[in-house]
Design a protein around this motif. Structure first.
Motif, short mmCIF file in Angstrom:
data_model
loop_
_atom_site.label_atom_id
_atom_site.label_comp_id
_atom_site.label_asym_id
_atom_site.label_seq_id
_atom_site.Cartn_x
_atom_site.Cartn_y
_atom_site.Cartn_z
N ARG A 1 1.54 -1.02 0.20
CA ARG A 1 -0.36 0.03 -0.07
C ARG A 1 0.65 1.05 -0.38
O ARG A 1 0.40 2.16 -0.86
CB ARG A 1 -0.87 0.33 1.42
N ARG A 2 1.88 1.54 0.78
CA ARG A 2 2.67 1.90 0.85
C ARG A 2 3.42 2.99 -0.86
O ARG A 2 3.39 3.50 -1.64
CB ARG A 2 4.10 2.22 2.05
N ALA A 3 3.49 1.32 -1.37
CA ALA A 3 4.24 1.62 -3.02
C ALA A 3 3.79 1.91 -4.01
O ALA A 3 3.89 3.43 -4.68
CB ALA A 3 5.20 0.17 -3.16
N VAL A 4 2.44 1.61 -3.13
CA VAL A 4 1.06 2.26 -4.53
C VAL A 4 0.93 3.25 -4.38
O VAL A 4 1.03 4.50 -5.25
CB VAL A 4 -0.09 1.09 -4.30
N GLY A 5 0.82 3.93 -3.41
CA GLY A 5 0.99 5.58 -2.49
C GLY A 5 1.94 6.26 -3.59
O GLY A 5 0.93 7.35 -3.88
N HIS B 1 0.59 6.55 -6.89
CA HIS B 1 -0.19 7.71 -7.35
C HIS B 1 0.27 8.53 -7.36
O HIS B 1 0.07 9.15 -8.16
CB HIS B 1 -1.27 7.53 -6.71
N GLU B 2 1.48 9.26 -6.75
CA GLU B 2 2.04 10.84 -6.52
C GLU B 2 2.77 10.92 -7.61
O GLU B 2 2.30 11.83 -7.78
CB GLU B 2 2.70 10.78 -5.03
N ALA B 3 3.21 9.62 -7.92
CA ALA B 3 4.01 10.29 -9.13
C ALA B 3 3.24 10.22 -10.18
O ALA B 3 3.98 11.45 -11.37
CB ALA B 3 4.92 8.58 -9.33
N ALA B 4 2.02 9.60 -9.94
CA ALA B 4 1.51 9.67 -11.66
C ALA B 4 0.58 11.26 -12.22
O ALA B 4 -0.18 11.46 -12.82
CB ALA B 4 0.72 8.55 -11.98
N GLN B 5 0.14 12.10 -10.70
CA GLN B 5 -0.54 12.82 -10.78
C GLN B 5 -0.52 14.24 -11.25
O GLN B 5 -1.49 14.32 -12.30
CB GLN B 5 -0.70 13.87 -8.63
N GLN C 1 -5.69 -3.04 -5.72
CA GLN C 1 -4.96 -1.81 -5.93
C GLN C 1 -3.83 -1.43 -7.15
O GLN C 1 -4.52 -0.12 -7.56
CB GLN C 1 -3.17 -1.70 -5.28
N MET C 2 -4.39 -2.60 -8.02
CA MET C 2 -4.26 -2.12 -9.42
C MET C 2 -5.20 -1.32 -10.50
O MET C 2 -5.09 -0.38 -11.22
CB MET C 2 -3.94 -3.53 -10.10
N GLU C 3 -6.67 -2.10 -10.06
CA GLU C 3 -7.97 -1.31 -9.84
C GLU C 3 -7.71 0.80 -10.37
O GLU C 3 -8.58 1.25 -10.48
CB GLU C 3 -9.56 -1.03 -9.51
N THR C 4 -6.81 0.71 -8.68
CA THR C 4 -6.42 2.08 -8.12
C THR C 4 -6.13 2.83 -9.28
O THR C 4 -6.39 3.73 -9.53
CB THR C 4 -6.24 3.12 -7.02
N PHE C 5 -4.94 2.16 -9.88
CA PHE C 5 -4.26 2.75 -11.45
C PHE C 5 -5.07 3.11 -11.96
O PHE C 5 -5.21 3.81 -13.13
CB PHE C 5 -3.22 1.78 -11.34
N THR C 6 -5.99 2.17 -12.27
CA THR C 6 -7.33 1.21 -13.61
C THR C 6 -7.70 3.17 -13.79
O THR C 6 -8.20 3.33 -13.85
CB THR C 6 -8.26 0.36 -13.69
N ASP C 7 -8.85 3.03 -12.37
CA ASP C 7 -9.95 4.23 -12.03
C ASP C 7 -9.15 5.56 -12.90
O ASP C 7 -9.89 6.22 -13.16
CB ASP C 7 -10.01 4.14 -10.84
N ALA C 8 -8.48 5.33 -12.09
CA ALA C 8 -7.13 7.42 -12.06
C ALA C 8 -7.13 7.68 -13.15
O ALA C 8 -7.48 8.22 -14.49
CB ALA C 8 -6.20 6.99 -11.67
#
Length: 204
Positions: free
Chosen positions: A66-70, A73-77, A128-135
């Protein structure tokens, strides 16, 4: 000796010792070969302390993931928030993602290699992967509304399937890079390839 010091340490410090222990163990061993006892020994904490914070070794890995995924997401903002030219922000985000995967290679290899066979980790990684897909879907839909050319290009395309394909392709190539598999062990090749795939699918 470390266990005798536990009362003097804060709960946060003890918890971090467990997380750090698993991170370090994964540099040398695969997740499936590790036991809770191994993590406890490496962390220098009591069994009671371990189970106060974590239900099992899967829960420790889940927190690291979860920390790595967080951070991902910051990197992709910049791209997700349409802060600048999409091609530039895409490339910057992909490059930051490559750096993130290399920095967390042991943890991310562990989740990729075990999620299919462990129900708890399967649920975690798919979510976790779905959060990237949703973004990605959010940004694609914003581009479609703002740019007629993008709207025309994606007319009739299943955006959810496209977004999922792009994010899962990224997961696979980042994983191969983290494992040192050519040609993706060359960061420039990795970033160039993923940038080309994303830009070609969405903008060119």
């Amino acid at each position: 000796m470390a266990r005798r010091d536990e009362p003097q340490q804060s709960r946060a410090e003890l918890r971090e010792r467990v997380l750090t222990a698993l991170r370090e163990l994964l540099r040398e061993r695969t997740f499936d070969t590790l036991s809770v006892a191994d993590i406890i020994t490496a962390a220098g904490v009591s069994r009671a302390s371990f189970y106060f914070y974590f239900a099992g070794k899967q829960a420790v890995l889940a927190e690291l993931v979860r920390r790595a995924v967080g951070a991902g997401h910051e990197a992709a903002q910049p791209w997700v928030q349409a802060a600048a030219d999409p091609r530039e922000t895409l490339r910057a985000g992909i490059d930051a993602g490559a750096e993130l995967w290399l920095a967390n290679a042991a943890v991310l290899r562990a989740i990729v290699e075990t999620w299919a066979s462990d129900p708890q980790l399967r649920e975690l990684w798919l979510a976790q992967m779905e959060t990237f897909t949703d973004a990605t879907i959010t940004r694609i839909e914003a581009d479609r509304r703002a740019n007629p050319a993008v709207a025309a290009r994606l007319d009739g395309v299943d955006v959810q399937a496209l977004a999922a394909s792009l994010t899962w392709t990224g997961e696979r190539l980042y994983y191969l890079a983290a494992c040192g598999v050519p040609p993706f062990d060359d960061r420039a090749v990795l970033v160039d390839t993923l940038t080309h795939l994303w830009v070609s699918a969405l903008y060119d």
